[in-house]
Design a protein around this motif. Structure first.
Motif, PDB file in Angstrom:
ATOM      1  N   ARG A 239       0.839  -1.199   0.000  1.00  0.00           N
ATOM      2  CA  ARG A 239       0.000   0.000   0.000  1.00  0.00           C
ATOM      3  C   ARG A 239       0.881   1.259   0.000  1.00  0.00           C
ATOM      4  O   ARG A 239       0.553   2.265   0.631  1.00  0.00           O
ATOM      5  CB  ARG A 239      -0.958  -0.010   1.186  1.00  0.00           C
ATOM      6  N   GLY A 240       1.993   1.146  -0.724  1.00  0.00           N
ATOM      7  CA  GLY A 240       2.956   2.246  -0.791  1.00  0.00           C
ATOM      8  C   GLY A 240       2.315   3.571  -1.174  1.00  0.00           C
ATOM      9  O   GLY A 240       2.742   4.649  -0.713  1.00  0.00           O
ATOM     10  N   THR A 241       1.264   3.509  -1.981  1.00  0.00           N
ATOM     11  CA  THR A 241       0.613   4.743  -2.427  1.00  0.00           C
ATOM     12  C   THR A 241      -0.098   5.444  -1.285  1.00  0.00           C
ATOM     13  O   THR A 241      -0.430   6.624  -1.381  1.00  0.00           O
ATOM     14  CB  THR A 241      -0.414   4.434  -3.527  1.00  0.00           C
ATOM     15  N   ASP A 242      -0.336   4.713  -0.200  1.00  0.00           N
ATOM     16  CA  ASP A 242      -1.056   5.322   0.928  1.00  0.00           C
ATOM     17  C   ASP A 242      -0.117   5.979   1.940  1.00  0.00           C
ATOM     18  O   ASP A 242      -0.583   6.641   2.862  1.00  0.00           O
ATOM     19  CB  ASP A 242      -1.887   4.257   1.656  1.00  0.00           C
ATOM     20  N   TRP A 243       1.211   5.721   1.779  1.00  0.00           N
ATOM     21  CA  TRP A 243       2.122   6.199   2.815  1.00  0.00           C
ATOM     22  C   TRP A 243       1.990   7.697   3.077  1.00  0.00           C
ATOM     23  O   TRP A 243       1.839   8.142   4.205  1.00  0.00           O
ATOM     24  CB  TRP A 243       3.587   5.880   2.438  1.00  0.00           C
ATOM     25  N   ARG A 244       2.057   8.490   1.993  1.00  0.00           N
ATOM     26  CA  ARG A 244       1.993   9.936   2.166  1.00  0.00           C
ATOM     27  C   ARG A 244       0.695  10.351   2.857  1.00  0.00           C
ATOM     28  O   ARG A 244       0.706  11.106   3.843  1.00  0.00           O
ATOM     29  CB  ARG A 244       2.129  10.643   0.815  1.00  0.00           C
ATOM     30  N   ARG A 245      -0.413   9.775   2.344  1.00  0.00           N
ATOM     31  CA  ARG A 245      -1.719  10.100   2.932  1.00  0.00           C
ATOM     32  C   ARG A 245      -1.750   9.768   4.421  1.00  0.00           C
ATOM     33  O   ARG A 245      -2.305  10.497   5.235  1.00  0.00           O
ATOM     34  CB  ARG A 245      -2.805   9.274   2.230  1.00  0.00           C
ATOM     35  N   TYR A 246      -1.147   8.614   4.721  1.00  0.00           N
ATOM     36  CA  TYR A 246      -1.176   8.165   6.100  1.00  0.00           C
ATOM     37  C   TYR A 246      -0.442   9.142   7.016  1.00  0.00           C
ATOM     38  O   TYR A 246      -0.955   9.539   8.078  1.00  0.00           O
ATOM     39  CB  TYR A 246      -0.577   6.760   6.224  1.00  0.00           C
TER      40      TYR A 246
END
Lengths: 381, 601
Positions: free
Chosen positions: A28-35
């Motif tokens: 879920r690398g794409t969620d890292w920033r959002r997280y």
């Protein structure tokens, strides 16, 4: 001024381990920033006036723990920013303990340098075993050799407080192999060791293996023997057991974990993080998506004196220091032994508990059956 | 319909279990039109959940049906449904006393079974006209002619022209109804005599109060009458009388001699209605009550305790309610060191005991702990006094006992020939004495044995069933007491005697039983913080020993990131589990352990 501990959860992993049922997500690398944006929002919220008042006015941060998941998997700059932001919640003590949890296979000198710059002064590595076959069957992404390399890298980066997590009671794990793992850990000269016996959690691949008979876990006596082997070997090597599963060289006990067992105030940030603050217990949602869409502070419960007593009993008896009898009487207005004379006498005779220096503590044998002892002592509580 | 005794037929249906009694009753209700097809469920009269589930009838029930015969005459039929199992003969005898005739249902492929005979004899005792009906003629294995011959040979009832039916398919139901109106006699009760109404059942209705189900044997009763319970001595004003519909009431102006129905009189306490009592009018009382029913004596006793001590009052209320319409149930308070406050309950037999336990659990939502069933022993003391003991705990000290006697039963087993050897072996094992063996119709054998009742209540039924693959039927009646070498077997947990686990056994049985119970307890008692010795002892002498090893490991390795909720939940669960355990000294014993001792391997 009161002391506060902060827990920050990073729910990302390169791969899910066979025994893990904790909040962690791979791919879920794409969620890292959002997280990390979400966590930043949450940190800002706790930096302002809350229903507990302005935290910074009443608290100083004594420890901060970045757990996972695999916090060392993500871009180290996220970690640095996150730690900096936390200073907004409350000022850090000068000797604040800042731990990051990591996987030996994900460390680089660059990441370690950034952690140091951010103030991280303790590194906790999920080593689990020094047997490559076992590591593979557990679904770990690293090898035994990488553990040594990671420790070396950390030393080079200036870490002088390193923990290794080890696991025993694993399928196919013999006593010899466990001793080898202990020795390998001791040889690395780390300051702290956690030795956890495997908990087969329902719903995990491990549970399926055990149910189908492809994995056979050692029986209770064998598990106890492994624990005793750990106590013996680590004691000889200069470590002191200070909690059921934790060992440290003198002065290196993990302050953050002691807060959980001593029921100090702690605030958990991020998905699946739990808090005990001002007599409330609450937690954030386990599911990443629920956290990302703003789910916060679930099951907020004001603890009754009854809850507090039960918690004190079950948490403090995990530590070798034990239950503080004077503190109990101060807090709950009645001596701990009252109404429990019979059980306590029986337990002392059976070598399960001992009293001394104002503390009630479980013996080595008592700790093997801590749940049952606690249950008996709860009595009609 | 105008009251006319000659048009009334009061009857019951008797049958061996599974011969189709309830299905035939359903078809009769349907045929007479009191139940619409759309309202029909199987076993309409068996309204109790347990009855439907197990396919048996436990309570007597009555229902009135109008029937227009083929010749155009209109009749009023009263069907009184009765239980079939030997344990409930008491219920049967109450119901039979309210009838003039009985429809005897016999399975066309099975023929006469043990219970068929028992019911027939009971019906004959009550001077009933018995009308045989051959059921299940649709089965491929049906042999109606053979079965008819069997009935004529063994019971001596003429089967000429008896109805051949398939209750399941609705074949021949009208023949049964015609046979009833033509051959079962009308009641011949005196309507001008003072009222005598036999109470054959009672129960509580939330709107009407306690209600008596009655058969009026003389006179009549109407709303406003002041009635008197002849044995109970109390008086009430009648608020409603009427007949029963399958699913409700049909109030009438009066109930007259020969009729079956109910009387409501705003009776608050069900204890004021005693089944078997006679109701008469306060203003013009009958000189004599009707003959009471044969009183029944409980044969089997056990302790019933609430799993949660706080439910003691609820258990008492529940027993009181059940006692209201089950005169055969007896209970009185008792206390046990291990189980606390509870009741010693008496039953007609094992099935009766099981039914009562299940009704308490289901209808009253109670969690129970029951002790091993016991029979009533006769103890003759050295000082000459004789005491009856239904609870092993109350047995006098050995030195005060001169000798003891145990109840014996006349047992009869009917079995296909192939199993004779197996049954003889079983009866031998159970300390039985062989009495007689007789070949009967259909390649079957009737075996008679004298058996100690305490062996019968242990695991005789289970053994019989497994050794004969369910083909044998079993019936017994109390014969009397016989001197026997009995001992009290005590169980000790961690050195402390557990009163609720004591049993009385024959000396020869004590060793194997002691070993078996100790083994069972070892399995049932979870490991605890200390090692627990389990001992079986006779008069202080240990005859068997097992050990529950100490708990080895019980600890959660880790509390993830300050999340103590898992550990809390685990402890809550363990706490709940512990609440359901009984303390015997320092040992926690789960409720199941008290029951485990009843089961053999």
């Amino acid at each position: 001024m009161k002391l506060l501990s902060l827990y920050l959860h990073v729910p990302f992993c390169a791969k899910k381990c066979a025994y893990c049922d904790f909040a962690s997500y791979h791919g879920r690398g794409t969620d890292w920033r959002r997280y990390f944006d979400e966590i930043a929002t949450e940190i800002r919220l706790w930096s302002k006036e809350t229903d507990f008042g302005l935290i910074s006015e009443t608290y100083r941060v004594r420890s901060l723990f970045i757990g996972g998941g695999t916090p060392t998997l993500v871009d180290a700059n996220h970690i640095e920013k996150m730690i900096d932001a936390c200073r907004g919640i409350a000022p850090f003590e000068d000797d604040v303990e800042i731990t990051i949890e990591g996987n030996p296979g994900t460390l680089t000198p660059e990441k370690l340098a950034i952690y140091r710059r951010a103030g991280v002064n303790r590194l906790s590595l999920g080593a689990q075993s020094f047997d490559d076959g076992l590591l593979q069957s557990l679904g770990r992404i690293h090898t035994a050799a990488q553990i040594g390399q990671a420790v070396g890298m950390a030393r080079d980066a200036g870490f002088d407080n390193i923990n290794l997590d080890l696991m025993y009671a694993l399928p196919e794990q013999g006593m010899d192999q466990w001793r080898d793992t202990l020795d390998a850990a001791i040889d690395l000269g780390v300051e702290h060791l956690s030795a956890y016996s495997l908990i087969v959690e329902p719903g995990t691949p491990m549970a399926a293996r055990v149910a189908s008979g492809t994995a056979i876990v050692p029986d209770d006596d064998a598990v106890n023997a492994m624990q005793r082997a750990a106590i013996d070997r680590l004691t000889v090597a200069g470590y002191r057991r200070y909690e059921i599963s934790n060992y440290a060289k003198p002065g290196y006990e993990c302050r953050h974990n002691l807060v959980y067992w001593n029921r100090g105030d702690y605030l958990g940030l991020g998905c699946a993080a739990h808090s005990l603050l001002g007599g409330h217990r609450f937690h954030n949602p386990d599911a990443l998506d629920e956290y990302l869409s703003g789910g916060r502070r679930l099951d907020d419960t004001v603890l009754t004196p009854q809850d507090a007593m039960e918690e004190t009993l079950m948490l403090s008896t995990r530590t070798v220091r034990g239950l503080d009898l004077a503190a109990w009487e101060r807090a709950y207005g009645t001596p701990f032994a009252r109404g429990r004379e019979r059980a306590l006498n029986a337990f002392e005779r059976a070598g399960l508990v001992e009293t001394g220096g104002g503390f009630l503590r479980l013996t080595t044998r008592g700790m093997e059956v801590q749940d049952a002892v606690v249950l008996e002592l709860m009595g009609e509580m | 319909m105008k009251y006319d005794q000659s048009r009334i037929r009061n009857f019951c249906i008797i049958a061996h279990i599974d011969h189709g009694k309830s299905t035939l009753a359903d078809r009769i209700l349907e045929k007479t039109g009191v139940m619409q097809l759309r309202d029909m469920t199987d076993q309409v009269l068996d309204s109790m959940e347990l009855e439907r589930e197990r396919g048996i009838t436990i309570k007597s029930k009555a229902v009135r049906m109008p029937y227009k015969a083929k010749d155009g005459t209109e009749y009023e039929l009263n069907l009184i449904d009765t239980p079939g199992h030997v344990d409930f003969t008491y219920e049967v005898s109450r119901a039979l006393a309210a009838c003039e005739g009985a429809v005897l249902v016999v399975d066309a492929s099975q023929g006469i079974e043990a219970q068929t005979l028992a019911n027939v004899y009971m019906a004959l005792d009550h001077d009933l006209e018995i009308r045989p009906v051959i059921n299940k003629i649709d089965l491929p294995s049906a042999q109606p002619e053979v079965v008819k011959q069997e009935i004529e040979d063994e019971i001596g009832i003429d089967c000429e022209g008896c109805p051949l039916v398939s209750a399941k398919q609705g074949v021949g139901i009208e023949d049964v109804l015609e046979d009833i109106v033509n051959n079962i006699p009308a009641p011949r009760d005196d309507i001008d005599a003072p009222l005598q109404a036999l109470i054959f059942d009672s129960y509580y209705d939330n709107y009407r109060g306690a209600i008596s189900s009655v058969r009026v044997k003389a006179g009549s009763v109407k709303v406003g009458d002041r009635i008197r319970m002849m044995a109970g001595k109390c008086e009430f004003d009648v608020t409603e009388v009427g007949a029963y519909l399958p699913l409700g009431y049909s109030p009438r102006e009066s109930l007259n001699a020969g009729e079956v129905g109910y009387i409501a009189a705003s009776i608050k306490d069900i204890a004021d209605i005693r089944v078997g009592d006679t109701i008469t009018l306060a203003t013009n009382p009958a000189a004599e009550p009707l003959p009471g029913y044969k009183p029944v004596l409980p044969m089997v006793y056990c302790g019933i305790y609430p799993a949660d001590g706080a439910d003691y009052e609820s258990l008492r209320d529940a027993l009181e309610k059940l006692r209201l319409n089950d005169a055969a149930l007896s209970y009185e308070p008792e206390t046990s060191v291990a189980l606390g406050y509870g009741f010693r309950c008496g039953f007609l037999g094992l099935l009766h005991m099981e039914i009562i336990q299940q009704r308490l659990e289901r209808e009253f939502d109670l969690d129970l702990v029951t002790t091993a069933p016991s029979v009533v022993y006769k103890v003759i003391k050295t000082d000459g006094e004789t005491v009856m003991i239904d609870n092993p705990t109350n047995l006098p000290p050995v030195q005060e006992i001169d000798w003891m006697e145990e109840p014996m039963v006349d047992a009869q087993v009917i079995t296909p020939q192939d199993y004779v050897g197996a049954i003889m072996e079983l009866c031998q094992d159970k300390r039985g004495t062989f009495r007689d063996m007789k070949y009967i119709e259909g390649g079957r054998v009737l075996l008679k044995y004298d058996l100690p009742l305490n062996e019968v209540i242990y695991d005789f039924f289970d053994q019989l069933k497994s050794r004969t693959r369910g083909y044998a039927s079993f019936d017994y009646e109390l014969k009397g007491y016989e001197r026997s070498d009995l001992v009290k077997l005590d169980m000790l947990l961690n050195g402390e005697q557990c009163d609720a686990l004591s049993i009385i056994v024959h000396r020869d049985r004590a060793y194997p039983r002691g070993r078996s119970i100790a083994e069972k307890l070892k399995e049932a008692i979870p490991r605890q913080l200390f090692e627990i010795p389990i001992q079986a002892a006779i008069g202080g002498k240990v005859i068997a020993r097992e050990t529950v090893k100490a708990l080895r490991k019980d600890v959660l390795a880790k509390c993830y990131g300050g999340d103590i909720s898992r550990k809390k939940k685990l402890l809550e669960k363990q706490k709940e589990g512990k609440k359901r355990m009984r303390q015997v000294g320092s040992v926690s014993v789960p409720s199941e352990a008290f029951m485990a001792v009843l089961k053999m391997d």
